[in-house]
Motif scaffolding. Structure first.
Motif, PDB file in Angstrom:
ATOM      1  N   UNK A  13      84.167 130.230  59.626  1.00  0.00           N
ATOM      2  CA  UNK A  13      85.135 129.214  60.059  1.00  0.00           C
ATOM      3  C   UNK A  13      85.203 128.053  59.076  1.00  0.00           C
ATOM      4  N   UNK A  14      84.048 127.625  58.567  1.00  0.00           N
ATOM      5  CA  UNK A  14      84.035 126.527  57.596  1.00  0.00           C
ATOM      6  C   UNK A  14      84.729 126.925  56.306  1.00  0.00           C
ATOM      7  N   UNK A  15      84.554 128.169  55.895  1.00  0.00           N
ATOM      8  CA  UNK A  15      85.208 128.654  54.681  1.00  0.00           C
ATOM      9  C   UNK A  15      86.733 128.625  54.861  1.00  0.00           C
ATOM     10  N   UNK A  16      87.199 129.099  56.010  1.00  0.00           N
ATOM     11  CA  UNK A  16      88.634 129.068  56.286  1.00  0.00           C
ATOM     12  C   UNK A  16      89.138 127.627  56.353  1.00  0.00           C
ATOM     13  N   UNK A  17      88.345 126.755  56.950  1.00  0.00           N
ATOM     14  CA  UNK A  17      88.716 125.344  57.073  1.00  0.00           C
ATOM     15  C   UNK A  17      88.824 124.684  55.708  1.00  0.00           C
ATOM     16  N   UNK A  18      87.900 124.998  54.815  1.00  0.00           N
ATOM     17  CA  UNK A  18      87.926 124.386  53.486  1.00  0.00           C
ATOM     18  C   UNK A  18      89.046 124.936  52.636  1.00  0.00           C
ATOM     19  N   UNK A  19      89.475 126.183  52.891  1.00  0.00           N
ATOM     20  CA  UNK A  19      90.584 126.757  52.151  1.00  0.00           C
ATOM     21  C   UNK A  19      91.919 126.139  52.574  1.00  0.00           C
ATOM     22  N   UNK A  20      92.041 125.747  53.836  1.00  0.00           N
ATOM     23  CA  UNK A  20      93.290 125.174  54.315  1.00  0.00           C
ATOM     24  C   UNK A  20      93.378 123.667  54.058  1.00  0.00           C
TER      25      UNK A  20
ATOM     26  N   UNK B 223      80.813 120.305  50.727  1.00  0.00           N
ATOM     27  CA  UNK B 223      80.875 121.313  51.773  1.00  0.00           C
ATOM     28  C   UNK B 223      80.136 122.583  51.351  1.00  0.00           C
ATOM     29  N   UNK B 224      80.241 122.927  50.055  1.00  0.00           N
ATOM     30  CA  UNK B 224      79.553 124.132  49.590  1.00  0.00           C
ATOM     31  C   UNK B 224      78.038 124.014  49.750  1.00  0.00           C
ATOM     32  N   UNK B 225      77.484 122.834  49.473  1.00  0.00           N
ATOM     33  CA  UNK B 225      76.043 122.649  49.641  1.00  0.00           C
ATOM     34  C   UNK B 225      75.653 122.866  51.095  1.00  0.00           C
ATOM     35  N   UNK B 226      76.435 122.334  52.015  1.00  0.00           N
ATOM     36  CA  UNK B 226      76.135 122.527  53.436  1.00  0.00           C
ATOM     37  C   UNK B 226      76.198 124.004  53.801  1.00  0.00           C
ATOM     38  N   UNK B 227      77.256 124.682  53.394  1.00  0.00           N
ATOM     39  CA  UNK B 227      77.422 126.094  53.744  1.00  0.00           C
ATOM     40  C   UNK B 227      76.283 126.934  53.190  1.00  0.00           C
TER      41      UNK B 227
END
Length: 94
Positions: free
Chosen positions: A86-93, A1-5
């Motif tokens: 939003x993706x950052x929040x999604x990955x944290x949850x 996910x980090x690579x995508x972000x």
């Protein structure tokens, strides 16, 4: 996910540079090389972004609708930054 972000953010920044710096240089100051070179950079980054998007979609089992949503968002200035939040929040949850 980090690579995508990270890829999405770099691609978004290159798009903003193309729109806000290179295009004014071309059309206001008659320096077409700015668009030529930044256009190439942005184009290759977009191709890489698309490949990373598809890989992330398969890995995270995203729907086709979500993939289309991110593709459309990649051509709307500043929207990738909203998606990143939003993706950052999604990955944290998760």
């Amino acid at each position: 996910m980090n690579l995508y972000r990270h890829t999405a953010l770099v691609e978004a920044i290159s798009y903003l540079i193309l729109l806000l710096i290179a295009m004014p240089l071309k059309y206001i100051f008659d320096i077409p090389e700015a668009v030529k070179y930044m256009g190439w950079v942005h184009g290759w980054l977009f191709v890489f972004y698309f490949a990373v998007l598809i890989a992330a979609a398969f890995k995270n089992r995203w729907s086709v609708l979500r993939i289309i949503y991110y593709l459309i968002g990649s051509v709307v200035p500043f929207l990738p930054f909203v998606f990143d939040k939003k993706l950052k929040q999604e990955s944290l949850t998760a």
